[in-house]
Scaffold this active site. Structure first.
Site, mmCIF file in Angstrom:
data_model
loop_
_atom_site.group_PDB
_atom_site.id
_atom_site.type_symbol
_atom_site.label_atom_id
_atom_site.label_comp_id
_atom_site.label_asym_id
_atom_site.label_seq_id
_atom_site.Cartn_x
_atom_site.Cartn_y
_atom_site.Cartn_z
ATOM 1 N N CYS A 110 0.844 -1.196 0.000
ATOM 2 C CA CYS A 110 0.000 0.000 0.000
ATOM 3 C C CYS A 110 0.883 1.251 0.000
ATOM 4 C CB CYS A 110 -0.889 -0.021 1.243
ATOM 5 S SG CYS A 110 -1.650 1.553 1.660
ATOM 6 N N GLU A 111 0.621 2.175 -0.926
ATOM 7 C CA GLU A 111 1.469 3.363 -1.005
ATOM 8 C C GLU A 111 1.215 4.358 0.117
ATOM 9 O OE1 GLU A 111 -0.748 6.494 -4.008
ATOM 10 O OE2 GLU A 111 0.512 4.962 -4.902
ATOM 11 N N HIS A 112 0.150 4.146 0.887
ATOM 12 C CA HIS A 112 -0.155 5.069 1.976
ATOM 13 C C HIS A 112 0.510 4.684 3.292
ATOM 14 C CE1 HIS A 112 -3.880 5.800 -0.616
ATOM 15 N NE2 HIS A 112 -3.111 6.849 -0.735
ATOM 16 N N HIS A 113 0.795 3.392 3.468
ATOM 17 C CA HIS A 113 1.409 2.944 4.723
ATOM 18 C C HIS A 113 2.599 2.015 4.516
ATOM 19 C CE1 HIS A 113 -2.819 3.953 5.826
ATOM 20 N NE2 HIS A 113 -2.227 4.507 6.866
ATOM 21 N N GLN A 151 -4.949 -0.353 -5.194
ATOM 22 C CA GLN A 151 -5.490 -1.495 -5.931
ATOM 23 C C GLN A 151 -6.271 -1.077 -7.177
ATOM 24 O OE1 GLN A 151 -6.974 -4.696 -3.445
ATOM 25 N NE2 GLN A 151 -8.385 -5.363 -5.036
ATOM 26 N N HIS A 179 -5.439 -6.277 2.600
ATOM 27 C CA HIS A 179 -4.582 -5.132 2.876
ATOM 28 C C HIS A 179 -4.203 -5.130 4.355
ATOM 29 C CE1 HIS A 179 -5.454 -2.684 -0.916
ATOM 30 N NE2 HIS A 179 -6.197 -3.767 -1.029
ATOM 31 N N CYS A 181 -2.807 -2.823 5.844
ATOM 32 C CA CYS A 181 -3.072 -1.513 6.433
ATOM 33 C C CYS A 181 -4.488 -1.458 7.006
ATOM 34 C CB CYS A 181 -2.863 -0.393 5.424
ATOM 35 S SG CYS A 181 -3.913 -0.495 3.975
#
Length: 221
Positions: A110-113, A151, A179, A181
């Site tokens: 995940c690019e956010h976490h 995704q 995920h 996250c």
């Protein structure tokens, strides 16, 4: 405070505004060895801030291992030089029915976490003049998965590449993934998973799309 709240909101919504992975213009001006050296230094600083003792035998090599893993393994798909060559062949058999490659492993982040996204992809197309080697589909999926991802973007990137290479819009891509996250932080929901579906051409017809969905749901090896 409001800025930090907005950061949390965007991260929890898994939001992305661009089909292309956001990269700086100078993203590949430095070599892999230089990237590993720089990441090793910064990850060492992170570990120190967390209070870890890097003189311990078990921890001393962790910054290098993480840096090498990021550049060479987890995120090798960021570099266009690593994109697999998608060889196609003339459709000499005249095969014009659905061809499905199922249960392709998704191992992304995940690019956010920067936490793992783990699951499977299913890809189908209906050939016209060209067909593609089956392993090339798997390699393309892995290439786009091996980068910080969202995704929704992942399925679009796979779809668009295959449509271009095959010379047809008749392509469909589904990804079902867990995920971490979601399961390891935030809501900490251990049982949920996410499914995304993108398609074009004849797969816009409900009957053909349902044929694909039935096969990937029913057929197990």
């Amino acid at each position: 405070m409001k800025e930090k709240e907005q950061i949390e909101i965007v991260g929890d919504n898994h939001f992305s505004s661009n089909i292309k992975t956001p990269l700086r213009a100078d993203a590949f001006d430095t070599s892999d060895d230089e990237k590993i050296k720089n990441i090793e230094y910064h990850f060492k600083m992170i570990m120190k801030e967390m209070g870890l003792d890097l003189t311990d035998d078990s921890l001393s090599g962790t910054p290098y291992r993480v840096a090498k893993m990021y550049v060479k393994e987890l995120f090798y798909g960021l570099n266009p030089a690593n994109k697999p060559k998608l060889s196609t062949f003339e459709n000499k058999y005249g095969y014009q029915k659905m061809l499905i490659e199922q249960n392709i492993t998704i191992d992304s982040a995940c690019e956010h976490h920067f936490l793992p996204i783990i699951g499977h992809a299913n890809v189908a197309y209906i050939p016209k003049d060209k067909v593609i080697g089956l392993s090339k589909i798997n390699r393309l999926v892995d290439y786009y998965a091996r980068r910080p991802q969202v995704q929704e973007r992942l399925v679009l990137q796979i779809l668009n590449d295959l449509q271009q290479v095959l010379g047809t819009k008749d392509v469909i891509v589904s990804v079902t993934a867990k995920h971490l996250c979601v399961s390891s932080r935030g809501i900490k929901d251990q049982s949920s998973f996410t499914t995304t579906l993108e398609y074009g051409g004849c797969f816009s017809k409900t009957s053909i799309r349902n044929e694909f969905l039935k096969v990937i749901t029913d057929q197990k090896l």
